[in-house]
Write an enzyme that holds these catalytic residues in place. Structure first.
Site, PDB file in Angstrom:
ATOM      1  N   LYS A  80       0.863  -1.179   0.000  1.00 41.99           N
ATOM      2  CA  LYS A  80       0.000   0.000   0.000  1.00 41.99           C
ATOM      3  C   LYS A  80       0.894   1.223   0.000  1.00 41.99           C
ATOM      4  O   LYS A  80       2.042   1.166   0.457  1.00 41.99           O
ATOM      5  CB  LYS A  80      -0.849   0.005   1.264  1.00 41.99           C
ATOM      6  CG  LYS A  80      -2.061   0.891   1.190  1.00 41.99           C
ATOM      7  CD  LYS A  80      -3.285   0.177   0.652  1.00 41.99           C
ATOM      8  CE  LYS A  80      -4.473   1.090   0.563  1.00 41.99           C
ATOM      9  NZ  LYS A  80      -5.645   0.427   0.038  1.00 41.99           N
ATOM     10  N   GLY A 182     -19.096   7.434  -1.574  1.00 44.05           N
ATOM     11  CA  GLY A 182     -18.051   7.725  -2.550  1.00 44.05           C
ATOM     12  C   GLY A 182     -18.112   6.713  -3.688  1.00 44.05           C
ATOM     13  O   GLY A 182     -19.175   6.178  -4.012  1.00 44.05           O
TER      14      GLY A 182
HETATM   15  P1  NAD Z   1     -14.127   7.723  -1.783  1.00 48.87           P
HETATM   16  O1  NAD Z   1     -13.145   8.729  -1.356  1.00 48.87           O
HETATM   17  O2  NAD Z   1     -14.639   7.753  -3.165  1.00 48.87           O
HETATM   18  O3  NAD Z   1     -15.401   7.769  -0.817  1.00 48.87           O
HETATM   19  C1  NAD Z   1     -15.349   7.989   0.546  1.00 48.87           C
HETATM   20  C2  NAD Z   1     -16.633   8.731   0.902  1.00 48.87           C
HETATM   21  O4  NAD Z   1     -16.749   8.819   2.314  1.00 48.87           O
HETATM   22  C3  NAD Z   1     -16.662  10.160   0.355  1.00 48.87           C
HETATM   23  O5  NAD Z   1     -17.889  10.396  -0.301  1.00 48.87           O
HETATM   24  C4  NAD Z   1     -16.503  11.018   1.616  1.00 48.87           C
HETATM   25  O6  NAD Z   1     -17.139  12.269   1.513  1.00 48.87           O
HETATM   26  C5  NAD Z   1     -17.172  10.127   2.634  1.00 48.87           C
HETATM   27  N1  NAD Z   1     -16.820  10.408   4.030  1.00 48.87           N
HETATM   28  C6  NAD Z   1     -15.626  10.798   4.548  1.00 48.87           C
HETATM   29  N2  NAD Z   1     -15.710  10.923   5.880  1.00 48.87           N
HETATM   30  C7  NAD Z   1     -16.976  10.581   6.205  1.00 48.87           C
HETATM   31  C8  NAD Z   1     -17.689  10.483   7.435  1.00 48.87           C
HETATM   32  N3  NAD Z   1     -17.111  10.795   8.598  1.00 48.87           N
HETATM   33  N4  NAD Z   1     -18.968  10.073   7.411  1.00 48.87           N
HETATM   34  C9  NAD Z   1     -19.587   9.782   6.253  1.00 48.87           C
HETATM   35  N5  NAD Z   1     -18.960   9.854   5.049  1.00 48.87           N
HETATM   36  C10 NAD Z   1     -17.687  10.254   5.038  1.00 48.87           C
HETATM   37  O7  NAD Z   1     -13.487   6.298  -1.446  1.00 48.87           O
HETATM   38  P2  NAD Z   1     -13.913   4.877  -1.978  1.00 48.87           P
HETATM   39  O8  NAD Z   1     -13.038   4.498  -3.102  1.00 48.87           O
HETATM   40  O9  NAD Z   1     -15.400   4.800  -2.154  1.00 48.87           O
HETATM   41  O10 NAD Z   1     -13.493   3.970  -0.740  1.00 48.87           O
HETATM   42  C11 NAD Z   1     -14.263   3.939   0.452  1.00 48.87           C
HETATM   43  C12 NAD Z   1     -13.576   3.026   1.459  1.00 48.87           C
HETATM   44  O11 NAD Z   1     -13.473   1.724   0.912  1.00 48.87           O
HETATM   45  C13 NAD Z   1     -12.148   3.428   1.833  1.00 48.87           C
HETATM   46  O12 NAD Z   1     -11.916   3.090   3.179  1.00 48.87           O
HETATM   47  C14 NAD Z   1     -11.288   2.563   0.941  1.00 48.87           C
HETATM   48  O13 NAD Z   1     -10.017   2.323   1.479  1.00 48.87           O
HETATM   49  C15 NAD Z   1     -12.108   1.310   0.895  1.00 48.87           C
HETATM   50  N6  NAD Z   1     -11.893   0.482  -0.279  1.00 48.87           N
HETATM   51  C16 NAD Z   1     -12.068   1.000  -1.513  1.00 48.87           C
HETATM   52  C17 NAD Z   1     -11.887   0.193  -2.628  1.00 48.87           C
HETATM   53  C18 NAD Z   1     -12.114   0.694  -4.029  1.00 48.87           C
HETATM   54  O14 NAD Z   1     -12.192  -0.117  -4.954  1.00 48.87           O
HETATM   55  N7  NAD Z   1     -12.272   1.994  -4.220  1.00 48.87           N
HETATM   56  C19 NAD Z   1     -11.502  -1.155  -2.462  1.00 48.87           C
HETATM   57  C20 NAD Z   1     -11.348  -1.653  -1.161  1.00 48.87           C
HETATM   58  C21 NAD Z   1     -11.535  -0.820  -0.084  1.00 48.87           C
END
Ligand code: NAD
Length: 347
Positions: A80, A182
């Site tokens: 990572k 997100g």
């Molecule tokens: P992203 O940045 O697109 O979305 C995160 C969302 O959470 C945003 O809309 C943000 O405004 C919101 N947010 C932040 N703080 C918040 C809070 N306190 N309360 C409510 N909402 C809040 O990220 P993503 O790609 O959708 O990933 C989300 C999570 O999933 C992360 O932890 C990431 O590590 C994990 N993840 C993502 C993927 C992927 O394919 N993108 C894969 C595995 C794990």
């Protein structure tokens, strides 16, 4: 700052620091384990309180990637990267170009993709400096943003969880509280809605919640109340640590499962959920869909049938976690860690 005595140091094979004052780049790249193949995991671009917070994040997240990739049975190790978001104005292209040079210097032990705060456009910039990059929009085996596949895997896993916990087929008629709309959270919410679930949502981004209210008829609540909703499933899809000492007693859902990495603030939270008769879907088992898709891209010949097979495999693995947890009376996160270490041949 201590490394070898850091509580989250787990005999990581490599930890790299890069800084380039001209572009403002400051980043850590952590290679946790390469027993199964080159380390892969996303790059996070985030405003950390300080370097120690960033270091903790990269150590924890890279280890989770080893476990995730092992549980998803893909030929990748765990790694990572985190980039510390500069304060004030900065040139994004220059910064991600510098980051691409950093990835190149790691020499293929680490292959990057997107994580929080990083887009496919950023991936394109990184690609100008290195081939050790996936999650691209174009190119021979390009597979694009992995998020929809992450959402797909979570959705399939939640079907297994509701069958196991509630004895029902599918999420139709269930209430799901989604924290964070997100890339993954919104795609998951769409899938849940299409399958007949009712949604309660929260996000710090009001545009996202408004869109969910309009398009998905979701009920919007505040970010400090989403975990406490009377729902069947609580799906943490924002950042880590959603299950912590302050939130655990308020959780009403029967099942916790979502996208966020490191949902449990501490491992003990897994036991606390079990004691409250809440089924926890270990985050890195449930959210492996994106890295499965990345693995297909890394192989050089993207084949969706292979991806689909691995996504189905997540159901089997999750069921095994639940069954072992039930028969041994141990928390699901503990069982998942044990299974992952077995698959990684770690003691
Ligand atoms: P992203 O940045 O697109 O979305 C995160 C969302 O959470 C945003 O809309 C943000 O405004 C919101 N947010 C932040 N703080 C918040 C809070 N306190 N309360 C409510 N909402 C809040 O990220 P993503 O790609 O959708 O990933 C989300 C999570 O999933 C992360 O932890 C990431 O590590 C994990 N993840 C993502 C993927 C992927 O394919 N993108 C894969 C595995 C794990």
């Amino acid at each position: 700052m201590s490394i070898f005595s850091h509580p989250d140091f787990d005999n990581h094979e490599g930890l790299y620091t890069f800084s380039e004052p001209e572009s403002g780049l400051k980043c850590f790249i952590a290679v946790h384990n390469t027993n199964r193949g080159p380390a892969s995991g996303g790059t996070r671009f985030w405003s950390y309180a300080d370097d120690t917070a960033a270091l903790t994040d990269v150590l924890r997240l890279s280890k989770a990637m080893s476990y995730k990739n092992a549980m998803a049975e893909i030929p990748l190790g765990g790694g990572k990267a985190v980039i510390l978001k500069p304060e004030g104005e900065f040139d994004r292209e220059a910064l991600f170009t510098a980051y691409g040079r950093a990835v190149e210097k790691v020499g293929g032990q680490y292959i990057t993709a997107e994580d929080v705060g990083v887009s496919t456009d950023d991936m394109r910039v990184i690609k100008t400096q290195t081939d050790y990059v996936a999650g691209l929009d174009d190119g021979e085996a390009a597979s694009g943003d992995p998020s929809p596949h992450t959402a797909d895997g979570i959705f399939r896993g939640l079907e297994v969880a509701v069958k196991h916990k509630l004895g029902v087929d599918g999420v139709g008629g269930l209430i799901v509280a989604v924290q964070g709309l997100g890339h993954v959270g919104y795609a998951l919410a769409q899938k849940l809605k299409t399958s007949g679930a009712q949604l309660i949502v929260a996000d710090i981004n009001q545009e996202a919640t408004q869109r969910a209210a309009e398009e998905l008829k979701a009920t919007v609540v505040t970010v400090d109340q989403i975990h406490a909703q009377e729902a069947d499933i609580f799906a943490p899809c924002a950042l880590g640590g959603a299950i912590n000492a302050d939130t655990i007693d308020d959780i009403q859902a029967y099942i916790v499962g979502g996208a966020a990495n490191n949902q449990l603030k501490t491992a003990e939270m897994g036991r606390a959920l079990m004691d409250r008769d809440i089924l926890y879907c270990p985050d890195y088992v449930l959210n492996a869909g994106g890295i499965i898709n990345v693995a297909a891209e890394v192989s050089g010949t993207y084949d969706y049938k292979w991806v689909d097979g691995k996504l189905e495999g997540l159901r089997v693995t999750l069921q095994e976690v639940f069954d072992r947890s039930k028969s041994l009376g141990r928390p699901t996160n503990d069982i998942a860690d044990e299974m992952a270490r077995e698959r990684l041949k770690l003691s």
